[in-house]
Write a protein that holds these residues in place. Structure first.
Motif, PDB file in Angstrom:
ATOM      1  N   PRO A   1      10.645  31.607  12.664  1.00  0.00           N
ATOM      2  CA  PRO A   1      10.769  33.070  12.662  1.00  0.00           C
ATOM      3  C   PRO A   1      10.528  33.630  14.067  1.00  0.00           C
ATOM      4  O   PRO A   1       9.624  33.198  14.787  1.00  0.00           O
ATOM      5  CB  PRO A   1       9.678  33.525  11.692  1.00  0.00           C
ATOM      6  N   GLY A   2      11.353  34.575  14.463  1.00  0.00           N
ATOM      7  CA  GLY A   2      11.182  35.204  15.765  1.00  0.00           C
ATOM      8  C   GLY A   2      11.529  34.307  16.930  1.00  0.00           C
ATOM      9  O   GLY A   2      10.996  34.481  18.037  1.00  0.00           O
ATOM     10  N   LEU A   3      12.420  33.340  16.722  1.00  0.00           N
ATOM     11  CA  LEU A   3      12.811  32.428  17.799  1.00  0.00           C
ATOM     12  C   LEU A   3      13.359  33.235  18.978  1.00  0.00           C
ATOM     13  O   LEU A   3      14.277  34.042  18.831  1.00  0.00           O
ATOM     14  CB  LEU A   3      13.893  31.474  17.279  1.00  0.00           C
ATOM     15  N   THR A   4      12.788  33.034  20.157  1.00  0.00           N
ATOM     16  CA  THR A   4      13.233  33.778  21.331  1.00  0.00           C
ATOM     17  C   THR A   4      14.502  33.153  21.890  1.00  0.00           C
ATOM     18  O   THR A   4      14.872  32.015  21.563  1.00  0.00           O
ATOM     19  CB  THR A   4      12.156  33.770  22.420  1.00  0.00           C
ATOM     20  N   ASP A   5      15.172  33.879  22.774  1.00  0.00           N
ATOM     21  CA  ASP A   5      16.386  33.346  23.402  1.00  0.00           C
ATOM     22  C   ASP A   5      16.071  32.098  24.221  1.00  0.00           C
ATOM     23  O   ASP A   5      16.866  31.152  24.256  1.00  0.00           O
ATOM     24  CB  ASP A   5      17.021  34.409  24.296  1.00  0.00           C
TER      25      ASP A   5
END
Length: 367
Positions: free
Chosen positions: A297-301
């Motif tokens: 969840p919320g994987l950054t670029d």
């Protein structure tokens, strides 16, 4: 509904260009028919919270947006593959039904997958939630009902298959296609036997969902309407398996390699063939990175870029590219050798590369 587009006359010298012209004209005809249907179905009511117009407009925007329209195209190609006669005008309505059924599947699939975006645009449940100030439960509820509405509209179009003169085989193929679609969606939800899934499990989903309802079902519905015999049906089914698998494998690859996509499948943690192959071939450190980032969840670029780099480094991307090329060649071979009309062979060949944009260049670059 708009009448089916006229098919340009195909000659040995100009068959590729003529087939592409036919596909473009037919795509435009499908778009016109779909938009006319959606315009006629628009519900009355004042836009705003609680009014019916806003969520239905969200569905219309989703269904009527840019699309490849591959299912209606394959349906008409199925007819052309086995018949040189004038196309049945009911194919136009069936094509709209196939697009509505596809929309139904996508809307519900996005709810199941908790997807925020579909090809860079908000999913229907997110768009509906935004209409109610971010009410997520309203968005999900509205999307489920709107997906059902799209399926109901599809059934309205598919009533043409029950009219006099339509072979029963066409209705049988529609039923099989819908059953396999739902089976594939259930398989997609199943707990994988391995942490990252297996290649066999990934292909089971591909064959039930993409092969069955993207290529084989539409092709065989069109062919059945034209009275296809067993040889023609079997050859089209073989073509569909090769192309359908290549189509989905390329889509899975784009999620890993295309800089302009959001990596939705990786963010959702889907166990695709690329992921399964990477786990198979990866080192312990690479698998640990996959376990840490895949579906997070919320994987950054930056984390997405790290995950993509690991999947590529395992060799999985190269292996899947080889699979796509192998299946493209098989589809083209079946198109050339199958018991099809000359027009059908040209259209199946042209549609192969339309469904697999850019893959022909892979062949040239590898040569």
């Amino acid at each position: 509904m708009s009448a089916p587009a006229a098919v340009p006359r195909l000659t040995p010298v100009a068959e590729t260009t003529a087939a592409r012209d036919w596909l473009a004209a037919t795509h435009a005809a499908v778009d016109r028919a779909l938009h006319a249907f959606l315009d006629a179905k628009r519900l009355s009511g004042e836009p705003g919270a609680g009014g019916p117009a806003a969520p239905v407009d969200a569905l219309r925007a989703f269904l009527g947006g840019p699309g490849k329209r591959v299912r209606p195209l394959f349906c008409r190609i199925g007819w052309r593959a086995v018949s040189d006669g004038p196309p049945d005008p009911r194919l136009a309505d069936i094509g709209v039904g196939l697009e509505l059924l596809h929309g139904h599947a996508l809307v519900h699939d996005d709810v199941v997958d908790r997807s925020a975006l579909r090809r860079g645009r908000p999913t229907v449940h997110r768009a509906c939630a935004a209409q109610r100030g971010g009410d997520a439960w309203y968005g999900i509820s509205a999307a489920v009902l709107l997906g059902d509405l799209a399926a109901l509209w599809a059934d309205e179009c598919f009533q043409r298959l029950h009219e006099p003169g339509v072979p029963a085989a066409a209705r049988t193929q529609l039923g099989l296609m819908r059953q396999e679609l739902l089976t594939g969606q259930l398989l997609d939800l199943a707990e994988p036997s391995e942490p990252f899934g297996t290649v066999e499990e990934a292909f089971a989903v591909i064959d039930a969902k993409t092969v069955a309802y993207t290529v084989r079902g539409p092709l065989l519905i069109g062919a059945a309407m034209a009275g296809a015999d067993r040889a023609g049906t079997d050859a089209l089914a073989g073509y569909a398996r090769s192309l359908g698998e290549a189509f989905q494998l390329q889509d899975d690859l784009e999620d890993v390699t295309a800089a302009d996509t959001g990596g939705e499948d990786l963010r959702e943690g889907k166990r695709t063939a690329v992921v399964a192959l990477a786990a198979e071939a990866g080192t312990a450190a690479q698998r640990a990175t996959m376990a840490r980032l895949l579906g997070r969840p919320g994987l950054t670029d930056a984390e997405l870029a790290e995950l993509r780099a690991v999947l590529t480094a395992t060799g999985a991307v190269a292996r899947v590219r080889a699979m796509v090329l192998e299946r493209r060649r098989a589809a083209l071979d079946t198109a050339a050798r199958g018991p099809f009309t000359g027009t059908g062979r040209a259209l199946l060949t042209a549609m192969t590369d339309r469904a697999l944009p850019g893959v022909a260049d892979w062949e040239e670059n590898a040569a």
